[in-house]
Design a protein around this motif. Structure first.
Motif, PDB file in Angstrom:
ATOM      1  N   PRO A   1      -2.362   2.467   8.734  1.00 29.47           N
ATOM      2  CA  PRO A   1      -3.132   1.407   8.084  1.00 29.47           C
ATOM      3  C   PRO A   1      -2.932   1.456   6.576  1.00 29.47           C
ATOM      4  O   PRO A   1      -2.640   2.519   6.007  1.00 29.47           O
ATOM      5  N   ASP A   2      -3.112   0.340   5.929  1.00 26.83           N
ATOM      6  CA  ASP A   2      -2.887   0.255   4.486  1.00 26.83           C
ATOM      7  C   ASP A   2      -3.749   1.249   3.708  1.00 26.83           C
ATOM      8  O   ASP A   2      -3.310   1.815   2.705  1.00 26.83           O
ATOM      9  N   ILE A   3      -4.975   1.470   4.165  1.00 23.78           N
ATOM     10  CA  ILE A   3      -5.896   2.348   3.437  1.00 23.78           C
ATOM     11  C   ILE A   3      -5.387   3.790   3.413  1.00 23.78           C
ATOM     12  O   ILE A   3      -5.582   4.504   2.423  1.00 23.78           O
ATOM     13  N   LEU A   4      -4.699   4.198   4.469  1.00 21.99           N
ATOM     14  CA  LEU A   4      -4.140   5.553   4.510  1.00 21.99           C
ATOM     15  C   LEU A   4      -2.913   5.650   3.608  1.00 21.99           C
ATOM     16  O   LEU A   4      -2.753   6.631   2.869  1.00 21.99           O
ATOM     17  N   GLU A   5      -2.058   4.641   3.631  1.00 19.67           N
ATOM     18  CA  GLU A   5      -0.881   4.641   2.763  1.00 19.67           C
ATOM     19  C   GLU A   5      -1.293   4.708   1.296  1.00 19.67           C
ATOM     20  O   GLU A   5      -0.705   5.446   0.499  1.00 19.67           O
ATOM     21  N   ALA A   6      -2.311   3.953   0.929  1.00 22.69           N
ATOM     22  CA  ALA A   6      -2.787   3.945  -0.463  1.00 22.69           C
ATOM     23  C   ALA A   6      -3.362   5.308  -0.837  1.00 22.69           C
ATOM     24  O   ALA A   6      -3.174   5.792  -1.967  1.00 22.69           O
ATOM     25  N   TYR A   7      -4.043   5.931   0.091  1.00 22.67           N
ATOM     26  CA  TYR A   7      -4.640   7.248  -0.150  1.00 22.67           C
ATOM     27  C   TYR A   7      -3.553   8.288  -0.417  1.00 22.67           C
ATOM     28  O   TYR A   7      -3.637   9.075  -1.373  1.00 22.67           O
ATOM     29  N   VAL A   8      -2.520   8.297   0.415  1.00 21.10           N
ATOM     30  CA  VAL A   8      -1.426   9.257   0.265  1.00 21.10           C
ATOM     31  C   VAL A   8      -0.672   8.991  -1.039  1.00 21.10           C
ATOM     32  O   VAL A   8      -0.259   9.926  -1.730  1.00 21.10           O
ATOM     33  N   GLN A   9      -0.518   7.735  -1.395  1.00 22.22           N
ATOM     34  CA  GLN A   9       0.143   7.400  -2.658  1.00 22.22           C
ATOM     35  C   GLN A   9      -0.646   7.946  -3.838  1.00 22.22           C
ATOM     36  O   GLN A   9      -0.085   8.497  -4.793  1.00 22.22           O
ATOM     37  N   ASN A  10      -1.958   7.823  -3.779  1.00 22.08           N
ATOM     38  CA  ASN A  10      -2.813   8.241  -4.883  1.00 22.08           C
ATOM     39  C   ASN A  10      -2.855   9.757  -5.051  1.00 22.08           C
ATOM     40  O   ASN A  10      -2.751  10.270  -6.171  1.00 22.08           O
ATOM     41  N   LEU A  11      -2.989  10.495  -3.960  1.00 20.86           N
ATOM     42  CA  LEU A  11      -3.158  11.951  -4.054  1.00 20.86           C
ATOM     43  C   LEU A  11      -1.854  12.732  -3.979  1.00 20.86           C
ATOM     44  O   LEU A  11      -1.757  13.833  -4.530  1.00 20.86           O
ATOM     45  N   TYR A  12      -0.845  12.201  -3.294  1.00 24.49           N
ATOM     46  CA  TYR A  12       0.384  12.956  -3.045  1.00 24.49           C
ATOM     47  C   TYR A  12       1.640  12.226  -3.515  1.00 24.49           C
ATOM     48  O   TYR A  12       2.741  12.588  -3.122  1.00 24.49           O
ATOM     49  N   GLU A  13       1.458  11.198  -4.318  1.00 24.83           N
ATOM     50  CA  GLU A  13       2.571  10.365  -4.794  1.00 24.83           C
ATOM     51  C   GLU A  13       3.399   9.832  -3.634  1.00 24.83           C
ATOM     52  O   GLU A  13       4.618   9.684  -3.718  1.00 24.83           O
ATOM     53  N   GLY A  14       2.704   9.529  -2.526  1.00 22.42           N
ATOM     54  CA  GLY A  14       3.344   8.875  -1.397  1.00 22.42           C
ATOM     55  C   GLY A  14       4.162   9.783  -0.501  1.00 22.42           C
ATOM     56  O   GLY A  14       4.802   9.297   0.440  1.00 22.42           O
ATOM     57  N   ARG A  15       4.155  11.089  -0.768  1.00 24.34           N
ATOM     58  CA  ARG A  15       4.978  12.004   0.033  1.00 24.34           C
ATOM     59  C   ARG A  15       4.109  12.842   0.960  1.00 24.34           C
ATOM     60  O   ARG A  15       3.067  13.336   0.560  1.00 24.34           O
ATOM     61  N   TYR A  16       4.581  13.006   2.192  1.00 22.70           N
ATOM     62  CA  TYR A  16       3.877  13.807   3.186  1.00 22.70           C
ATOM     63  C   TYR A  16       4.443  15.222   3.112  1.00 22.70           C
ATOM     64  O   TYR A  16       5.503  15.521   3.664  1.00 22.70           O
ATOM     65  N   TYR A  17       3.715  16.097   2.416  1.00 23.65           N
ATOM     66  CA  TYR A  17       4.309  17.388   2.074  1.00 23.65           C
ATOM     67  C   TYR A  17       4.507  18.294   3.276  1.00 23.65           C
ATOM     68  O   TYR A  17       5.397  19.150   3.272  1.00 23.65           O
TER      69      TYR A  17
END
Length: 387
Positions: free
Chosen positions: A136-152
């Protein structure tokens, strides 16, 4: 002396005029089981004494249960396979986790437990740092904000680590069920006709978030602590990894951001099976929190712990095993002086144990987050000590 003049002479605080009382009380015999509190004749005796007391304070000793692990789904990704697994954490709780296994493993490999954050985002847990499809868009935005969009977590798997990403209690597969609440604040009606992201936001903001207060009151009434439940769950994650043939039992580390950093602190400190740890954006002393920044999630507070162990003292319980702390200079959840005080305490302990090179602290001029630059530094640390 007038009340106005008294107020002018007192420091501003999150608790106003109650701060002098609480500060004075906390200053008496705090951190009495810190490694720095006395000249301990035996490191191992200190470690055993402090861990025993911490486990007593965490106060969660549920009936154990066999893991009974099962694989719920399998997804092949580039360079690794992602398994969705479920296992028992005790006789009354199960959790789900993502297990990431690199391709072409020919012998037991190093493993990392990746511990998800809080962020007021309860609907998901492990998904906040692990790649999933159809987000969902809300999860993508969250990951972008905290992790610069990368799934570490996935990046670690691509670099040859077996990675386990478990849900903590109150998140993801263990999240609060509105259908079983006495008062769900009209949740069902509010989500009618809403998009997926809107439903998730309503759940986070109007159900799970406000209910942290009732949860913690009930947890304390039951005789345990929220952090005790979380720490017990996280320690079983090690049991799960040890049940996997892909994992080298002598090369297991942990990492986490924010609440994940707190979880990493306690997992690293409490369990000697963890060989190295990384704590991101969750390092301070309680002294600094007393005046400001004691308004975190209810999940972090353990009654009476400060009498015996400060927060950095918990991380020190596994010293001199390697530990990295990553701080964000623009972090509004912690003061810079608190970060520096924690650094000084841990640095002194590692130096006292004649292993200063096993402790590292880095500061980044960013808000509360784990940027790609921070991730790369963490990966280098894990590779140095686990490979």
């Amino acid at each position: 002396m007038s009340s106005t003049l008294q107020a002018q002479e007192q420091p501003k605080s999150d608790v106003g005029n109650f701060y002098p009382l609480l500060d004075a009380y906390s200053s008496k015999n705090n951190s009495r089981l810190s490694y720095l509190s006395r000249n301990w004749r035996s490191v191992e005796k200190w470690r055993k004494t402090a861990k025993t007391k911490l486990n007593e304070l965490l106060a969660f000793n549920p009936e154990p249960a066999p893991l009974n692990s099962e694989i719920l789904s399998t997804t092949k990704r580039e360079g690794y396979t992602q398994y969705l697994v479920r296992y028992n954490v005790n006789a009354l709780q199960k959790t789900e986790a993502f297990l990431l296994v690199p391709d072409n493993i020919t012998k037991p490999a190093p493993a990392v437990i990746a511990l998800h954050d809080h962020g007021g985002f309860y609907f998901f847990g492990k998904e906040k740092h692990t790649l999933t499809d159809n987000q969902p868009d809300i999860l993508e935005a969250y990951v972008q904000n905290l992790y610069e969009g990368r799934y570490y977590a996935d990046e670690l798997a691509k670099r040859g680590f077996v990675v386990l990403c478990p849900d903590a209690p109150y998140f993801g597969s263990q999240k609060l069920d509105p259908a079983l609440l006495t008062d769900a604040k009209g949740y069902d009606k509010k989500v009618e006709g809403a998009s997926e992201s809107e439903r998730i936001q309503i759940y986070n903001k109007q159900v799970a978030g406000p209910n942290e207060v009732a949860m913690n009151k009930t947890i304390l009434t039951s005789g345990t602590t929220w952090l005790g439940i979380i720490a017990q769950n996280d320690r079983v994650a090690i049991d799960f990894l040890l049940s996997r043939p892909e994992v080298d039992p002598e090369r297991i580390g942990c990492i986490g951001l924010s609440l994940g950093g707190l979880r990493s602190t306690y997992l690293f400190g409490l369990d000697s099976r963890i060989k190295t740890g990384v704590i991101a954006a969750f390092s301070t002393t309680y002294e600094q929190m007393l005046q400001q920044h004691a308004h975190h999630t209810w999940m972090m507070y353990v009654p009476r712990q400060y009498q015996f162990l400060d927060l950095p003292d918990v991380a020190s319980l596994n010293a001199p095993r390697p530990l990295m702390v990553m701080n964000c200079k623009q972090d509004k959840l912690f003061s810079l002086t608190g970060m520096q005080a924690a650094e000084e305490k841990l640095s002194t302990i590692y130096s006292s144990m004649k292993a200063p090179e096993n402790f590292a602290v880095k500061y980044y001029d960013v808000p509360h987050s784990m940027t790609i630059a921070m991730q790369e530094d963490a990966f280098a640390w894990l590779e140095k000590w686990l490979k």
